[in-house]
Design a protein around this motif. Structure first.
Motif, mmCIF file in Angstrom:
data_model
loop_
_atom_site.group_PDB
_atom_site.id
_atom_site.type_symbol
_atom_site.label_atom_id
_atom_site.label_comp_id
_atom_site.label_asym_id
_atom_site.label_seq_id
_atom_site.Cartn_x
_atom_site.Cartn_y
_atom_site.Cartn_z
ATOM 1 N N VAL A 77 0.917 -1.199 -0.155
ATOM 2 C CA VAL A 77 0.053 0.081 -0.255
ATOM 3 C C VAL A 77 0.940 1.500 0.195
ATOM 4 O O VAL A 77 0.485 2.080 -0.790
ATOM 5 N N VAL A 78 2.023 1.073 0.749
ATOM 6 C CA VAL A 78 2.817 2.427 0.860
ATOM 7 C C VAL A 78 4.324 1.561 0.923
ATOM 8 O O VAL A 78 4.807 0.757 1.569
ATOM 9 N N VAL A 79 5.312 2.230 0.009
ATOM 10 C CA VAL A 79 6.706 2.140 0.203
ATOM 11 C C VAL A 79 7.371 3.319 0.567
ATOM 12 O O VAL A 79 7.100 4.340 -0.218
ATOM 13 N N TRP A 80 8.073 3.462 1.604
ATOM 14 C CA TRP A 80 8.586 4.715 1.865
ATOM 15 C C TRP A 80 10.124 4.593 2.213
ATOM 16 O O TRP A 80 10.700 3.358 2.643
ATOM 17 N N HIS A 81 10.892 5.398 1.878
ATOM 18 C CA HIS A 81 12.454 5.607 2.201
ATOM 19 C C HIS A 81 12.883 6.772 2.633
ATOM 20 O O HIS A 81 11.893 7.890 1.993
ATOM 21 N N GLU A 86 6.376 12.190 4.116
ATOM 22 C CA GLU A 86 5.470 11.343 5.095
ATOM 23 C C GLU A 86 4.265 11.104 4.501
ATOM 24 O O GLU A 86 3.677 12.012 4.074
ATOM 25 N N PRO A 87 3.726 9.979 4.531
ATOM 26 C CA PRO A 87 2.409 9.545 4.143
ATOM 27 C C PRO A 87 1.502 10.405 4.930
ATOM 28 O O PRO A 87 1.551 10.815 6.013
ATOM 29 N N ASP A 88 0.221 10.135 4.419
ATOM 30 C CA ASP A 88 -0.901 10.947 4.996
ATOM 31 C C ASP A 88 -1.511 9.832 5.772
ATOM 32 O O ASP A 88 -2.327 8.907 5.174
ATOM 33 N N PHE A 89 -1.376 9.972 7.017
ATOM 34 C CA PHE A 89 -1.633 8.744 7.946
ATOM 35 C C PHE A 89 -3.172 8.482 8.046
ATOM 36 O O PHE A 89 -3.623 7.502 8.015
ATOM 37 N N PRO A 90 -4.059 9.738 8.437
ATOM 38 C CA PRO A 90 -5.267 9.544 8.480
ATOM 39 C C PRO A 90 -5.949 8.831 7.029
ATOM 40 O O PRO A 90 -6.881 8.053 7.411
ATOM 41 N N ALA A 91 -5.503 9.536 6.098
ATOM 42 C CA ALA A 91 -6.293 8.732 4.442
ATOM 43 C C ALA A 91 -5.531 7.192 4.532
ATOM 44 O O ALA A 91 -6.451 6.503 4.096
ATOM 45 N N ALA A 198 3.418 6.233 14.531
ATOM 46 C CA ALA A 198 4.561 5.752 15.368
ATOM 47 C C ALA A 198 5.300 4.742 14.598
ATOM 48 O O ALA A 198 6.561 4.743 15.097
ATOM 49 N N PHE A 199 4.607 3.913 13.813
ATOM 50 C CA PHE A 199 5.619 3.022 12.960
ATOM 51 C C PHE A 199 6.579 3.805 11.831
ATOM 52 O O PHE A 199 7.583 3.368 11.990
ATOM 53 N N HIS A 200 6.106 4.967 11.495
ATOM 54 C CA HIS A 200 6.771 5.538 10.635
ATOM 55 C C HIS A 200 7.965 6.247 11.553
ATOM 56 O O HIS A 200 9.149 6.294 10.800
ATOM 57 N N ARG A 201 7.832 6.744 12.536
ATOM 58 C CA ARG A 201 8.793 7.405 13.419
ATOM 59 C C ARG A 201 9.811 6.193 13.891
ATOM 60 O O ARG A 201 11.178 6.671 13.769
ATOM 61 N N TYR A 202 9.416 4.976 14.074
ATOM 62 C CA TYR A 202 10.270 3.814 14.530
ATOM 63 C C TYR A 202 11.294 3.821 13.234
ATOM 64 O O TYR A 202 12.541 3.586 13.426
ATOM 65 N N CYS A 203 10.837 3.806 11.999
ATOM 66 C CA CYS A 203 11.714 3.083 10.787
ATOM 67 C C CYS A 203 12.478 4.201 10.509
ATOM 68 O O CYS A 203 13.655 4.471 10.352
ATOM 69 N N GLN A 204 11.824 5.592 10.454
ATOM 70 C CA GLN A 204 12.749 6.710 10.294
ATOM 71 C C GLN A 204 13.835 6.933 11.366
ATOM 72 O O GLN A 204 14.950 7.391 10.947
ATOM 73 N N GLY A 205 13.774 6.824 12.587
ATOM 74 C CA GLY A 205 14.541 6.783 13.368
ATOM 75 C C GLY A 205 15.703 5.773 13.573
ATOM 76 O O GLY A 205 16.834 5.990 13.925
ATOM 77 N N ARG A 206 15.477 4.720 12.612
ATOM 78 C CA ARG A 206 16.504 3.689 12.494
ATOM 79 C C ARG A 206 17.108 3.588 11.330
ATOM 80 O O ARG A 206 17.644 2.505 10.939
ATOM 81 N N ALA A 207 16.782 4.470 10.412
ATOM 82 C CA ALA A 207 17.079 4.668 8.973
ATOM 83 C C ALA A 207 16.943 3.345 8.176
ATOM 84 O O ALA A 207 17.324 2.836 7.536
ATOM 85 N N LEU A 208 15.572 3.046 8.437
ATOM 86 C CA LEU A 208 14.931 1.947 7.732
ATOM 87 C C LEU A 208 14.038 2.293 6.786
ATOM 88 O O LEU A 208 13.026 3.200 6.901
ATOM 89 N N ALA A 209 14.047 1.901 5.572
ATOM 90 C CA ALA A 209 13.084 2.150 4.610
ATOM 91 C C ALA A 209 11.833 0.982 5.122
ATOM 92 O O ALA A 209 12.033 0.100 6.006
ATOM 93 N N TYR A 210 10.736 1.075 4.549
ATOM 94 C CA TYR A 210 9.513 0.357 4.990
ATOM 95 C C TYR A 210 8.520 -0.009 3.794
ATOM 96 O O TYR A 210 8.334 0.822 2.946
ATOM 97 N N GLU A 211 7.899 -1.142 3.782
ATOM 98 C CA GLU A 211 6.897 -1.439 2.946
ATOM 99 C C GLU A 211 5.719 -1.765 3.936
ATOM 100 O O GLU A 211 5.588 -2.698 4.640
#
Length: 213
Positions: A77-81, A86-91, A198-211
Motif C-alpha cells: 500500500v505504501v513504500v517509504w524511504h 511522510e504519508p498521509d496517515f489518516p487517509a 508511530a511505525f513511521h517514526r520507528y523506521c525513520q529513527g532507525r534509518a529503515l525503509a519500509y513497506e
C-alpha cells in the motif's frame, strides 16, 4: 513436550517446518496447499493429509481460527524511504480499514510446535488468537509472495520474534535486507493514524525503509 509418532521428513516437510519456525508464525492450510502442492489436483486436500501426519508426529498443530477472507496482495500500500514525503496517515488508516468488508469466518491454520522449534530453530507454540489471525495469515502471504518472486530477499527475512524490543515499542513484523539497505515489512490491519505515525517514526529513527502491505 512429548514426541509423537515417528515420521520420515521429506524436503517439503522440512521447508514448511522451517518457514513456520523461522519466518512466520502461522500458515493457512490453503496457503500451504497452493505453495507446496500447487501441482496436485486438490492442493489444499493434499496439504491437509500431510499436515495431519506432521501433527501426529508432534511437529505442528492444525486449528480453526476466525479470520477475514484472504485478500489479494499485489503490491504494498505504501513504500517509504528517506527522501520521500511522510504519508498521509489518516487517509492511509481509512484505506486500510476499507479492506475488511466481509465478516470473519472459520479458517484452518497450521503452527509449528515447540518440538519443531527445538528441531529447526526459531519459535513454535500457540495458534494465533482470533484478534491476530487475519494479520498473521496476510503477513504469511507477503512472505510467500516474496519467497516466490525474490527468494534472496526472502532468505534475509528476520521475523518480529527475533527483533530486539524496547519497552512499549512496536517493532516491525519483519525486516529484510536489500544489499546494504534494510527495509521493515509490516502488514496493516485496522491501524489508527497514530499507530501508523508511530511505525513511521520507528523506521525513520532507525534509518529503515519500509513497506506497508
Amino acid at each position: 513436550p512429548v514426541s509423537g509418532r515417528l515420521i520420515e521428513l521429506t524436503s517439503r516437510d522440512r521447508e514448511i517446518l522451517s518457514v513456520l519456525t523461522t519466518r512466520v508464525r502461522v500458515l493457512s492450510t490453503a496457503q500451504v496447499g497452493r505453495t507446496w502442492w500447487a501441482n496436485a489436483s486438490q492442493p489444499e486436500a493434499g496439504a491437509r493429509r500431510r499436515l495431519r501426519a506432521l501433527a501426529e508426529a508432534g511437529l505442528v498443530t492444525v486449528d480453526q481460527v476466525l479470520a477475514h477472507r484472504e485478500i489479494a496482495l499485489a503490491r504494498p500500500v505504501v513504500v517509504w524511504h528517506r527522501g520521500l514525503p511522510e504519508p498521509d496517515f489518516p487517509a492511509l488508516s481509512a484505506e486500510l480499514a476499507r479492506r475488511w468488508s466481509e465478516p470473519e469466518r472459520a479458517t484452518a491454520c497450521v503452527v509449528a510446535t515447540e518440538q519443531a522449534a527445538a528441531q529447526f530453530g526459531g519459535t513454535g507454540g500457540r495458534p494465533p488468537r482470533d484478534s491476530e489471525a487475519t494479520h498473521d495469515i496476510h503477513l504469511a502471504a507477503v512472505y510467500l509472495r516474496m519467497l516466490q518472486e525474490l527468494p534472496t530477499r526472502a532468505a534475509s527475512w528476520t521475523p518480529e520474534a527475533a527483533l530486539k524490543k524496547g519497552q512499549g515499542i512496536k517493532v516491525p513484523d519483519a525486516i529484510v535486507r536489500d544489499g546494504k539497505y534494510q527495509s521493515a515489512i509490516e502488514f496493516g490491519g485496522s491501524y489508527s493514524a497514530d499507530k501508523l505515525a508511530a511505525f513511521h517514526r520507528y523506521c525513520q529513527g532507525r534509518a529503515l525503509a519500509y513497506e506497508l502491505w
